[in-house]
Design a protein around this motif. Structure first.
Motif, PDB file in Angstrom:
ATOM      1  N   MET A 145      -2.342   5.936 -29.798  1.00  0.00           N
ATOM      2  CA  MET A 145      -2.930   5.273 -28.629  1.00  0.00           C
ATOM      3  C   MET A 145      -4.300   4.701 -28.997  1.00  0.00           C
ATOM      4  O   MET A 145      -5.150   5.425 -29.480  1.00  0.00           O
ATOM      5  N   ASN A 146      -4.475   3.420 -28.741  1.00  0.00           N
ATOM      6  CA  ASN A 146      -5.760   2.836 -29.097  1.00  0.00           C
ATOM      7  C   ASN A 146      -6.635   2.565 -27.883  1.00  0.00           C
ATOM      8  O   ASN A 146      -7.584   1.808 -27.935  1.00  0.00           O
ATOM      9  N   LYS A 147      -6.261   3.209 -26.772  1.00  0.00           N
ATOM     10  CA  LYS A 147      -7.069   2.998 -25.571  1.00  0.00           C
ATOM     11  C   LYS A 147      -8.377   3.774 -25.639  1.00  0.00           C
ATOM     12  O   LYS A 147      -8.515   4.698 -26.434  1.00  0.00           O
ATOM     13  N   GLU A 148      -9.275   3.378 -24.774  1.00  0.00           N
ATOM     14  CA  GLU A 148     -10.595   4.010 -24.754  1.00  0.00           C
ATOM     15  C   GLU A 148     -10.495   5.460 -24.270  1.00  0.00           C
ATOM     16  O   GLU A 148      -9.773   5.778 -23.326  1.00  0.00           O
ATOM     17  N   LYS A 149     -11.237   6.322 -24.949  1.00  0.00           N
ATOM     18  CA  LYS A 149     -11.289   7.723 -24.551  1.00  0.00           C
ATOM     19  C   LYS A 149     -12.302   7.852 -23.416  1.00  0.00           C
ATOM     20  O   LYS A 149     -13.473   7.545 -23.589  1.00  0.00           O
ATOM     21  N   VAL A 150     -11.864   8.267 -22.208  1.00  0.00           N
ATOM     22  CA  VAL A 150     -12.805   8.293 -21.080  1.00  0.00           C
ATOM     23  C   VAL A 150     -13.371   9.678 -20.802  1.00  0.00           C
ATOM     24  O   VAL A 150     -14.433   9.813 -20.207  1.00  0.00           O
ATOM     25  N   ILE A 151     -12.622  10.713 -21.182  1.00  0.00           N
ATOM     26  CA  ILE A 151     -13.168  12.065 -21.020  1.00  0.00           C
ATOM     27  C   ILE A 151     -12.973  12.800 -22.326  1.00  0.00           C
ATOM     28  O   ILE A 151     -11.909  12.723 -22.927  1.00  0.00           O
ATOM     29  N   GLU A 152     -14.012  13.466 -22.754  1.00  0.00           N
ATOM     30  CA  GLU A 152     -13.873  14.256 -23.971  1.00  0.00           C
ATOM     31  C   GLU A 152     -14.568  15.599 -23.780  1.00  0.00           C
ATOM     32  O   GLU A 152     -15.774  15.659 -23.533  1.00  0.00           O
ATOM     33  N   LEU A 153     -13.773  16.669 -23.871  1.00  0.00           N
ATOM     34  CA  LEU A 153     -14.343  18.012 -23.816  1.00  0.00           C
ATOM     35  C   LEU A 153     -14.260  18.596 -25.210  1.00  0.00           C
ATOM     36  O   LEU A 153     -13.206  18.533 -25.840  1.00  0.00           O
ATOM     37  N   ASN A 154     -15.366  19.129 -25.679  1.00  0.00           N
ATOM     38  CA  ASN A 154     -15.420  19.631 -27.040  1.00  0.00           C
ATOM     39  C   ASN A 154     -15.911  21.077 -27.040  1.00  0.00           C
ATOM     40  O   ASN A 154     -17.052  21.342 -26.695  1.00  0.00           O
ATOM     41  N   LYS A 155     -15.010  22.002 -27.389  1.00  0.00           N
ATOM     42  CA  LYS A 155     -15.361  23.433 -27.478  1.00  0.00           C
ATOM     43  C   LYS A 155     -16.130  23.924 -26.253  1.00  0.00           C
ATOM     44  O   LYS A 155     -17.193  24.545 -26.368  1.00  0.00           O
ATOM     45  N   VAL A 156     -15.571  23.642 -25.071  1.00  0.00           N
ATOM     46  CA  VAL A 156     -16.263  24.046 -23.844  1.00  0.00           C
ATOM     47  C   VAL A 156     -15.976  25.514 -23.534  1.00  0.00           C
ATOM     48  O   VAL A 156     -14.825  25.950 -23.549  1.00  0.00           O
ATOM     49  N   ASN A 163     -17.039  17.277 -13.433  1.00  0.00           N
ATOM     50  CA  ASN A 163     -18.075  16.605 -12.622  1.00  0.00           C
ATOM     51  C   ASN A 163     -19.188  17.567 -12.212  1.00  0.00           C
ATOM     52  O   ASN A 163     -19.872  17.363 -11.222  1.00  0.00           O
ATOM     53  N   ARG A 164     -19.321  18.627 -12.977  1.00  0.00           N
ATOM     54  CA  ARG A 164     -20.459  19.527 -12.839  1.00  0.00           C
ATOM     55  C   ARG A 164     -20.520  20.269 -11.497  1.00  0.00           C
ATOM     56  O   ARG A 164     -21.600  20.664 -11.062  1.00  0.00           O
ATOM     57  N   LEU A 165     -19.377  20.443 -10.845  1.00  0.00           N
ATOM     58  CA  LEU A 165     -19.411  21.360  -9.713  1.00  0.00           C
ATOM     59  C   LEU A 165     -19.549  22.775 -10.249  1.00  0.00           C
ATOM     60  O   LEU A 165     -20.010  23.673  -9.566  1.00  0.00           O
ATOM     61  N   GLU A 166     -19.104  22.963 -11.503  1.00  0.00           N
ATOM     62  CA  GLU A 166     -19.384  24.202 -12.220  1.00  0.00           C
ATOM     63  C   GLU A 166     -20.110  23.812 -13.504  1.00  0.00           C
ATOM     64  O   GLU A 166     -19.872  22.746 -14.061  1.00  0.00           O
ATOM     65  N   GLU A 167     -20.980  24.702 -13.942  1.00  0.00           N
ATOM     66  CA  GLU A 167     -21.748  24.414 -15.144  1.00  0.00           C
ATOM     67  C   GLU A 167     -21.115  25.154 -16.324  1.00  0.00           C
ATOM     68  O   GLU A 167     -20.807  26.333 -16.206  1.00  0.00           O
ATOM     69  N   HIS A 168     -20.873  24.455 -17.434  1.00  0.00           N
ATOM     70  CA  HIS A 168     -20.363  25.156 -18.609  1.00  0.00           C
ATOM     71  C   HIS A 168     -21.560  25.616 -19.447  1.00  0.00           C
ATOM     72  O   HIS A 168     -22.636  25.039 -19.356  1.00  0.00           O
ATOM     73  N   GLN A 169     -21.335  26.650 -20.255  1.00  0.00           N
ATOM     74  CA  GLN A 169     -22.477  27.173 -21.015  1.00  0.00           C
ATOM     75  C   GLN A 169     -22.506  26.697 -22.465  1.00  0.00           C
ATOM     76  O   GLN A 169     -23.561  26.586 -23.051  1.00  0.00           O
ATOM     77  N   GLY A 188     -20.610  23.967 -25.552  1.00  0.00           N
ATOM     78  CA  GLY A 188     -19.747  22.817 -25.793  1.00  0.00           C
ATOM     79  C   GLY A 188     -20.269  21.581 -25.078  1.00  0.00           C
ATOM     80  O   GLY A 188     -21.293  21.641 -24.398  1.00  0.00           O
ATOM     81  N   THR A 189     -19.573  20.464 -25.291  1.00  0.00           N
ATOM     82  CA  THR A 189     -20.022  19.232 -24.660  1.00  0.00           C
ATOM     83  C   THR A 189     -18.929  18.633 -23.788  1.00  0.00           C
ATOM     84  O   THR A 189     -17.748  18.743 -24.081  1.00  0.00           O
ATOM     85  N   VAL A 190     -19.393  18.019 -22.697  1.00  0.00           N
ATOM     86  CA  VAL A 190     -18.507  17.267 -21.817  1.00  0.00           C
ATOM     87  C   VAL A 190     -19.023  15.836 -21.809  1.00  0.00           C
ATOM     88  O   VAL A 190     -20.210  15.609 -21.573  1.00  0.00           O
ATOM     89  N   ARG A 225     -16.886   8.862 -20.173  1.00  0.00           N
ATOM     90  CA  ARG A 225     -17.224   7.523 -20.619  1.00  0.00           C
ATOM     91  C   ARG A 225     -18.438   7.583 -21.553  1.00  0.00           C
ATOM     92  O   ARG A 225     -18.377   8.259 -22.559  1.00  0.00           O
ATOM     93  N   ASP A 226     -19.548   6.909 -21.204  1.00  0.00           N
ATOM     94  CA  ASP A 226     -20.657   6.904 -22.159  1.00  0.00           C
ATOM     95  C   ASP A 226     -21.658   8.027 -21.907  1.00  0.00           C
ATOM     96  O   ASP A 226     -22.673   8.117 -22.575  1.00  0.00           O
ATOM     97  N   THR A 227     -21.394   8.839 -20.894  1.00  0.00           N
ATOM     98  CA  THR A 227     -22.415   9.790 -20.471  1.00  0.00           C
ATOM     99  C   THR A 227     -22.094  11.204 -20.931  1.00  0.00           C
ATOM    100  O   THR A 227     -21.006  11.713 -20.679  1.00  0.00           O
ATOM    101  N   ILE A 228     -23.057  11.821 -21.603  1.00  0.00           N
ATOM    102  CA  ILE A 228     -22.926  13.227 -21.966  1.00  0.00           C
ATOM    103  C   ILE A 228     -23.497  14.033 -20.809  1.00  0.00           C
ATOM    104  O   ILE A 228     -24.617  13.769 -20.360  1.00  0.00           O
TER     105      ILE A 228
END
Lengths: 245, 350
Positions: free
Chosen positions: A1-12, A53-59, A61-63, A66-69
């Motif tokens: 798939m060459n579509k844009e990655k819109v959400i990326e969760l990394n080791k959350v 969408n940060r209704l809960e806070e992760h401790q 990893g990264t969320v 789109r372009d926003t961390i």
């Protein structure tokens, strides 16, 4: 798939006190993809999407949306929330406002849209979910199915790029589930990126690109829909599917 | 037919069982021994005409006392030729409250804004005097006007302050949270009379010698802060009754803290605690006579002065019955207004 990655969760990772609710979650969602998240209750499905969408806070990893961390800054949180719509199990309409006002409030005060435009927009989406004739009623006067459709319209009025659904049909009487799923199917067909926490497997088979199975805070199986149902590998997935299907 | 209905009604409502009959008979007995003598004293044998105590020759109430002193009871020692200024202030207040019944919802916010930010300034300029109007020092204010000035000032300022404190107490920021808790618990923990003495007597001692804050203003601020602690706790009760989903929904739509609270949380929270807020305001109104103890003559203070006048000795009962009637009417107005608000908003909710 060459579509844009819109959400990326990394080791959350996330803990409630001592309780480890999310364990090393990795997840990528591409533009236009529909993902169903299922699993036994308490497995962290809702927490997972609420971390997006940060209704809960992760401790840990990264969320990234789109372009926003996602970090502690209000700016990043508000940016993400304005691009991600959410629909809740309990609808959570604002009971003191009419359906129309429920839909226009955020566009007029967050997006600073003129009142007239906000109302036109609201009516457009209320028509789309087929409750435009209920616009001036209050949430308490509507059936559960109508309320949930109103809640979907309210989220759409912010014109989100991504929609999160947290068990949208679990609080509904059986005869109302279909009307809500129909609206969601239409939305999926229109190309919306969707993450849906749900046990409606028929709906999953119809619209989902991928199905994710969670148990005890981890993603234990993640497969394209057809393979997920025809060829589950994990024992827990098999057990779950045998109970639910 | 009517008699039969009455008999039926009383059997159902007054004498449905032996203990209900007993209670009913006791209540009827109480009414019989108290009401006729009171009506006789207050109306039938009362004296209404005349200008002197000696005009009262009957055994009933001497309302002449109230008539002669009426202006003092209402306005204290405020200069007679300037009383129109007080009347005008209250007229503006009454008109803007009345207007809020008739205008559409979106204009109500302007009326509220006017009442909180503009009206106090106008009222102060009118009552205190300025812009060429004769200055009337606050020590000359008194009577029912002073009661109302303090009560209204208290209501207008304690409400927003109380709401902010309630939000502060639930804040996630520790500094704001613990400040609010300490503030609320401090002011709730001390008696109002202490606040009044501190404001009237102690506070000036703590200030530098050349600064002067008007005594009435000090008292008014003391009352407003004191009541704000109570309002804060009432509003907090309302905030706690809201489901968490309302916060989730507001946040997920991108609303920040203030927008969320202003549009979603507070309207619902305050609506559920209207009875508690009305309760606090009625208590505030009825607490104002305490200022007698720090030497200010609101209506009860004026009555105390009048009944001690050598020409009018022995008029205490008339004076206090009059004060009771005034406070009852004012409190009843507050309570029916709050019920009206409650009904209005409960129909919207369904």
């Amino acid at each position: 798939m060459n579509k844009e990655k819109v959400i990326e969760l990394n080791k959350v990772n996330k803990w409630y006190g001592e309780f480890h609710v999310l364990k090393d979650i990795d997840l990528s969602v591409y533009q236009g993809e529909k993902i169903i998240v299922c699993g036994p209750s308490g497995s962290g499905k809702s927490t997972l999407i609420r971390c997006i969408n940060r209704l809960e806070e992760h401790q840990e990893g990264t969320v990234r949306v789109r372009d926003t961390i996602l970090d502690h800054h209000t700016q990043s949180i508000e940016k993400i929330r304005s691009e991600v719509g959410m629909v809740f199990q309990q609808f959570n309409l604002f009971p003191h406002l009419s359906i129309l006002d429920n839909c226009t409030l955020a566009p007029s005060w967050v997006r600073k849209m003129p009142k007239k435009d906000a109302e036109d927009l609201a009516m457009k989406y209320l028509t789309k979910v087929k409750i435009d004739d209920q616009a001036l009623k209050f949430p308490g006067q509507l059936s559960g199915g109508q309320q949930q459709r109103a809640a979907i319209a309210r989220a759409l009025c912010m014109e989100p790029k991504i929609m999160l659904f947290d068990e949208p049909t679990s609080a509904l009487d059986p005869e109302m589930i279909k009307e809500v799923l129909d609206v969601m199917t239409d939305l999926a067909k229109a190309g919306m990126t969707m993450i849906v926490v749900s046990h409606e497997m028929a709906f999953a088979k119809e619209v989902a690109d991928r199905v994710i199975f969670m148990d005890e805070g981890s993603i234990v199986e993640e497969k394209p829909t057809a393979q997920f149902f025809s060829n589950p590998e994990n024992e827990r997935t098999k057990l779950f599917l045998s109970q639910i299907l | 037919m009517k008699i039969k209905n009455l008999a039926n009604w009383s059997r159902q409502n007054l004498f449905s069982s032996w203990y209900n009959s007993l209670i009913s008979l006791f209540c009827i007995y109480l009414i019989i021994i108290t009401l006729p003598p009171f009506i006789d004293w207050a109306f039938l044998s009362a004296t209404f005409d005349g200008n002197l105590k000696t005009d009262c020759k009957t055994s009933g109430a001497c309302w002449v006392f109230i008539k002669v002193w009426f202006e003092k009871f209402m306005y204290g020692f405020y200069p007679v030729e300037n009383i129109w200024r007080i009347n005008l202030s209250f007229l503006i207040l009454i008109l803007s409250i009345a207007a809020s019944f008739f205008v559409r919802d979106k204009f109500k916010i302007y009326i509220l804004f006017f009442l909180i930010f503009i009206f106090p300034i106008i009222a102060f300029i009118l009552i205190h005097g300025s812009f060429g109007m004769q200055i009337v020092e606050s020590r000359e204010w008194g009577g029912l006007a002073l009661t109302f000035i303090l009560a209204i000032f208290g209501i207008i300022f304690s409400f927003p302050l109380g709401v902010l404190l309630a939000l502060g107490r639930r804040s996630e920021l520790p500094v704001i949270k613990y400040f609010s808790i300490c503030f609320i618990e401090f002011w709730r923990g001390i008696p109002l009379i202490t606040v009044l003495f501190a404001a009237a007597v102690m506070f000036p001692l703590l200030l530098p010698a050349d600064t002067y804050v008007d005594k009435t203003l000090r008292i008014a601020i003391g009352i407003a802060i004191f009541e704000s602690a109570y309002i804060a706790e009432v509003v907090r009760g309302g905030l706690q009754s809201l489901p968490k989903g309302q916060y989730d929904a507001a946040r997920s739509l991108g609303m920040g803290y203030w927008k969320m609270n202003f549009f979603i949380i507070l309207p619902q929270a305050i609506k559920t605690v209207i009875p508690g807020i009305a309760n606090t305001f009625i208590a505030l109104l009825k607490d104002t006579p305490l200022i007698v103890l720090v030497g200010m003559a609101e209506i009860l203070g004026m009555i105390n002065l009048a009944k001690a006048n050598p020409y009018w000795l022995g008029m205490a009962v008339e004076g206090y019955v009059f004060a009771a009637a005034i406070f009852w009417v004012a409190s009843y107005f507050l309570s029916s207004y709050s019920q009206r608000l409650e009904n209005k908003y409960s129909t919207e909710k369904k």
